[in-house]
Design an enzyme around this catalytic site. Structure first.
Site, PDB file in Angstrom:
ATOM      1  N   MET A  17       0.641  -1.333   0.218  1.00 46.12           N
ATOM      2  CA  MET A  17      -0.041  -0.114   0.007  1.00 46.12           C
ATOM      3  C   MET A  17       0.850   1.138  -0.071  1.00 46.12           C
ATOM      4  SD  MET A  17      -2.981  -1.111   2.747  1.00 46.12           S
ATOM      5  CE  MET A  17      -1.802  -1.504   4.011  1.00 46.12           C
ATOM      6  N   ILE A  24       2.008  -5.033   8.323  1.00 43.46           N
ATOM      7  CA  ILE A  24       3.480  -4.907   8.161  1.00 43.46           C
ATOM      8  C   ILE A  24       3.714  -3.072   8.032  1.00 43.46           C
ATOM      9  CG2 ILE A  24       5.648  -5.292   7.302  1.00 43.46           C
ATOM     10  CD1 ILE A  24       4.844  -7.739   6.242  1.00 43.46           C
ATOM     11  N   GLY A  53       1.647   4.171   4.708  1.00 44.50           N
ATOM     12  CA  GLY A  53       2.344   3.259   4.001  1.00 44.50           C
ATOM     13  C   GLY A  53       2.696   2.160   4.314  1.00 44.50           C
ATOM     14  N   SER A  54       2.386   0.950   3.714  1.00 46.27           N
ATOM     15  CA  SER A  54       2.760  -0.312   4.434  1.00 46.27           C
ATOM     16  C   SER A  54       2.163  -1.659   3.516  1.00 46.27           C
ATOM     17  CB  SER A  54       1.902  -0.280   5.554  1.00 46.27           C
ATOM     18  OG  SER A  54       0.709   0.089   5.484  1.00 46.27           O
ATOM     19  N   ARG A  55       2.194  -2.696   4.205  1.00 47.94           N
ATOM     20  CA  ARG A  55       1.870  -3.719   3.424  1.00 47.94           C
ATOM     21  C   ARG A  55       1.078  -4.940   4.336  1.00 47.94           C
ATOM     22  NH1 ARG A  55       7.298  -7.312   2.040  1.00 47.94           N
ATOM     23  NH2 ARG A  55       6.616  -9.300   2.562  1.00 47.94           N
TER      24      ARG A  55
END
Length: 223
Positions: A99, A157, A187-189
């Site tokens: 993301m 994450i 902002g990440s995953r």
């Protein structure tokens, strides 16, 4: 759909305080120098859209695994789940959705079932698109046990910019497919560990829509 609804999306309550701070700073910037104020307006609008929480139409066909996040499929690998999830060492297919700071960051349950594990692990803040982020970065994992007894793992994450993982669910909760269970700032995953023997229907680089895009189909119809 009205034109207003195209641009004005519902905002998650978590975002109210941040938009308020951005707006207050924008007022100060206008008092200092008008061009700075307009930059502040742009950043305030971005903050509002970051925390947007649009309605999603989740497919309810039995056996579907739905993307838990908006973004791009960055990795598809067969690996062992993180040990803190308690899902064993047997390799499973992992689908990673990255993301960016422009994606909607509300996370949604990929399958219906009971949350049997919630595990937070402190760590680093490396670029979330890197493979080693799964092991080194700060993360929060949940395990969802479906009606057929199989488990699916979802790991939030933190990334290079993200500094806060929020999980709304706790052990014992029952989630519906597409139900909101958390978010990550900024902002990440999301990693999805599919049940053993289940393949994926997506490819690297494909755009995902949380709560809507099908990433896999289970081999049984009772999920």
């Amino acid at each position: 759909m009205r034109m207003r609804d195209t641009f004005l999306k519902p905002m998650h309550p978590e975002g109210f305080k941040f938009v308020g701070v951005f707006a207050a700073i924008t007022v100060v910037l206008f008092l200092i120098w008008e061009p700075l104020g307009w930059i502040g307006v742009g950043l305030t609008v971005w903050c509002y859209y970051f925390f947007r929480d649009p309605a999603r139409i989740t497919p309810q066909v039995p056996g579907l695994v739905i993307s838990p996040a908006d973004g791009i499929v960055s990795l598809i690998e067969t690996v062992s789940p993180p040990p803190e999830l308690g899902m064993g060492d047997a390799p499973r297919l992992r689908v990673s959705v990255f993301m960016s700071v422009f994606n909607c960051h509300i996370n949604r349950a990929p399958v219906p079932g009971e949350v049997v594990k919630v595990a937070y692990t402190p760590g680093k803040f490396l670029n979330a698109s890197l493979d080693k982020a799964s092991k080194d970065n700060e993360r929060n994992g949940i395990v969802i046990r479906m009606d057929d007894g199989r488990d699916l793992g979802v790991v939030q994450i933190a990334g290079l910019v993200a500094r806060r993982i929020l999980c709304f669910s706790k052990e014992g909760d029952h989630l519906r497919r597409g139900e909101r269970f958390g978010l990550i700032r900024f902002g990440s995953r999301l990693d999805v560990y599919l049940p053993e023997g289940v393949g994926t229907e997506v490819s690297i680089g494909q755009t995902m829509i949380a709560g809507e895009t099908v990433i896999a189909r289970l081999t049984q119809d009772n999920a």
